[in-house]
Structure formats: structure tokens, C-alpha cells
Write a protein that holds these residues in place. Sequence first.
Motif, PDB file in Angstrom:
ATOM      1  N   GLU A  21       0.817  -1.212   0.000  1.00 52.04           N
ATOM      2  CA  GLU A  21       0.000   0.000   0.000  1.00 52.04           C
ATOM      3  C   GLU A  21       0.856   1.271   0.000  1.00 52.04           C
ATOM      4  OE1 GLU A  21      -2.690  -0.612   3.286  1.00 52.04           O
ATOM      5  OE2 GLU A  21      -4.105  -1.669   1.982  1.00 52.04           O
ATOM      6  N   LEU A  22       2.125   1.138  -0.364  1.00 52.63           N
ATOM      7  CA  LEU A  22       3.027   2.280  -0.361  1.00 52.63           C
ATOM      8  C   LEU A  22       3.333   2.739  -1.789  1.00 52.63           C
ATOM      9  CD1 LEU A  22       5.468   1.031   2.410  1.00 52.63           C
ATOM     10  CD2 LEU A  22       3.455   2.489   2.666  1.00 52.63           C
ATOM     11  N   LYS A  23       3.835   3.949  -1.895  1.00 51.42           N
ATOM     12  CA  LYS A  23       4.185   4.515  -3.204  1.00 51.42           C
ATOM     13  C   LYS A  23       5.640   4.203  -3.540  1.00 51.42           C
ATOM     14  CE  LYS A  23       0.834   8.282  -3.038  1.00 51.42           C
ATOM     15  NZ  LYS A  23      -0.220   7.453  -3.422  1.00 51.42           N
ATOM     16  N   ARG A  24       5.992   4.428  -4.791  1.00 49.86           N
ATOM     17  CA  ARG A  24       7.327   4.072  -5.278  1.00 49.86           C
ATOM     18  C   ARG A  24       8.451   4.810  -4.552  1.00 49.86           C
ATOM     19  NH1 ARG A  24       9.238   1.632 -10.613  1.00 49.86           N
ATOM     20  NH2 ARG A  24      11.453   2.000 -10.501  1.00 49.86           N
ATOM     21  N   ASP A  25       8.179   5.992  -4.021  1.00 51.88           N
ATOM     22  CA  ASP A  25       9.247   6.708  -3.320  1.00 51.88           C
ATOM     23  C   ASP A  25       9.766   5.908  -2.119  1.00 51.88           C
ATOM     24  OD1 ASP A  25       6.930   7.151  -1.775  1.00 51.88           O
ATOM     25  OD2 ASP A  25       7.634   9.124  -1.118  1.00 51.88           O
ATOM     26  N   THR A  26       8.972   4.946  -1.667  1.00 49.46           N
ATOM     27  CA  THR A  26       9.395   4.052  -0.583  1.00 49.46           C
ATOM     28  C   THR A  26      10.665   3.299  -0.973  1.00 49.46           C
ATOM     29  OG1 THR A  26       7.107   3.746   0.053  1.00 49.46           O
ATOM     30  CG2 THR A  26       8.660   2.105   0.852  1.00 49.46           C
ATOM     31  N   LYS A  77       4.450  -5.183  -7.150  1.00 47.03           N
ATOM     32  CA  LYS A  77       4.016  -3.795  -6.973  1.00 47.03           C
ATOM     33  C   LYS A  77       4.780  -2.835  -7.878  1.00 47.03           C
ATOM     34  CE  LYS A  77       2.312  -0.141  -4.768  1.00 47.03           C
ATOM     35  NZ  LYS A  77       0.928   0.228  -4.716  1.00 47.03           N
ATOM     36  N   PHE A  78       6.098  -2.957  -7.894  1.00 48.67           N
ATOM     37  CA  PHE A  78       6.900  -1.950  -8.582  1.00 48.67           C
ATOM     38  C   PHE A  78       7.558  -2.423  -9.875  1.00 48.67           C
ATOM     39  CE2 PHE A  78       7.163  -0.626  -4.037  1.00 48.67           C
ATOM     40  CZ  PHE A  78       6.368   0.508  -4.169  1.00 48.67           C
ATOM     41  N   SER A 162      -4.096  -7.755  -7.631  1.00 49.50           N
ATOM     42  CA  SER A 162      -4.392  -6.654  -6.720  1.00 49.50           C
ATOM     43  C   SER A 162      -5.393  -7.070  -5.654  1.00 49.50           C
ATOM     44  CB  SER A 162      -4.916  -5.441  -7.486  1.00 49.50           C
ATOM     45  OG  SER A 162      -3.907  -4.919  -8.307  1.00 49.50           O
TER      46      SER A 162
END
Length: 190
Positions: A21-26, A77-78, A162
Amino acid sequence: CRDVNNQAIFILKGKPLNVWELKRDTVYKNDELYNLMRSLNIEDSVDNLRYEKVILATDADVDGLHIRNLMITYFLKFFDPLVHNGHLYVLETPLFRVRNKEKTIYCYSEAERDTAVQTLGKNCEITRFKGLGEISPSEFKQFIGKDMRLSKVEYAPKPEVSEVLDFYMGRNTPERKDYIMEHLIVPVED
């Protein structure tokens, strides 16, 4: 124990972050995930993947399976083309070593262990591997060579993935716990 001409090892320290549930900047804020991305050379495109196969090798216990799921989640996810294009694998490692003075048999299940005991006789030695750290480098070399047991991580369409990952990796802890408790089957040994 690896073949340095075509194998590289990236060692994770501890459990990776659950990124579902996190964004790519993670990825850029987490040293482990960032260094893995850079090591594989997949930051801009999976087309630049440095290796043909990315193989997850974890202990065959609950913690190892959790780490494996966290890593699969990270790639889905990424970097889902890595999975979609068939580059992500799981290394199957033995659970048992059964041996006598003449022969050693590595077993990947309790059924294989039982068959090995019948083959080698009742006086054989049985070792239950608790983790990869208990396997000596000379033994481990056998499991990462040309005959290694690999399971390819299969790709499913993004909407299906998903939905599954939302349930298992999302923040719905009470629902997931209830589901697990309702469907948990504990084998009873005689």
C-alpha cells in the motif's frame, strides 16, 4: 559455493518492508529495496535486468515464507514485468537430510524423508534443517547448481493480483486474521 561467473547473491538484512500500500518513493527511502533495485538494474525498465533469473532463497519456515511473500509483493508492486516475463523464481531447499555411512539423501517433504528412511534403514541419521544457515556451503552448492529445484512465480492479470494482495498484504488485519483462523488446518501426527 556459487558459480561467480553467472550467479550473484544479494543478502537481505531482516524482513523487508511490506510495500503493497506504499508509493514508489518508498523504494528510494529504504536502503535494502533501493540497493536490490539498483543491483538488478531495473530502476528504469525491466528490459535492463542484469540477470536472467531472480531467485528468492529463504528458509522453509513461516518467517522464510513471509519474507518470500514480501519480496514477491515488492516485485509485483513496482516491477511486475519482471514477474510477467518469467524472471522471478523461488528456490526449493531441502527440509531434511537423511544419511548413513554410504549415502546421503536430501528430502524436500516429510514423504520424501519417510521414503529415504525406508531406503537407508532405521539406523540412519535424520537432520531437520531449520534454515539455510544450517546448510554448509559445500552442501548448499548442490542446491544452487544446474539441477536446482526452482518454482517459477506465475503471473496473473493485475486486477486479480491486486485483489489477492489487498487481502493478504493490506491493512485489513482483523479480516485476514479471522479468515486464517477459520481455514487453519493443523495436522495431527500419530
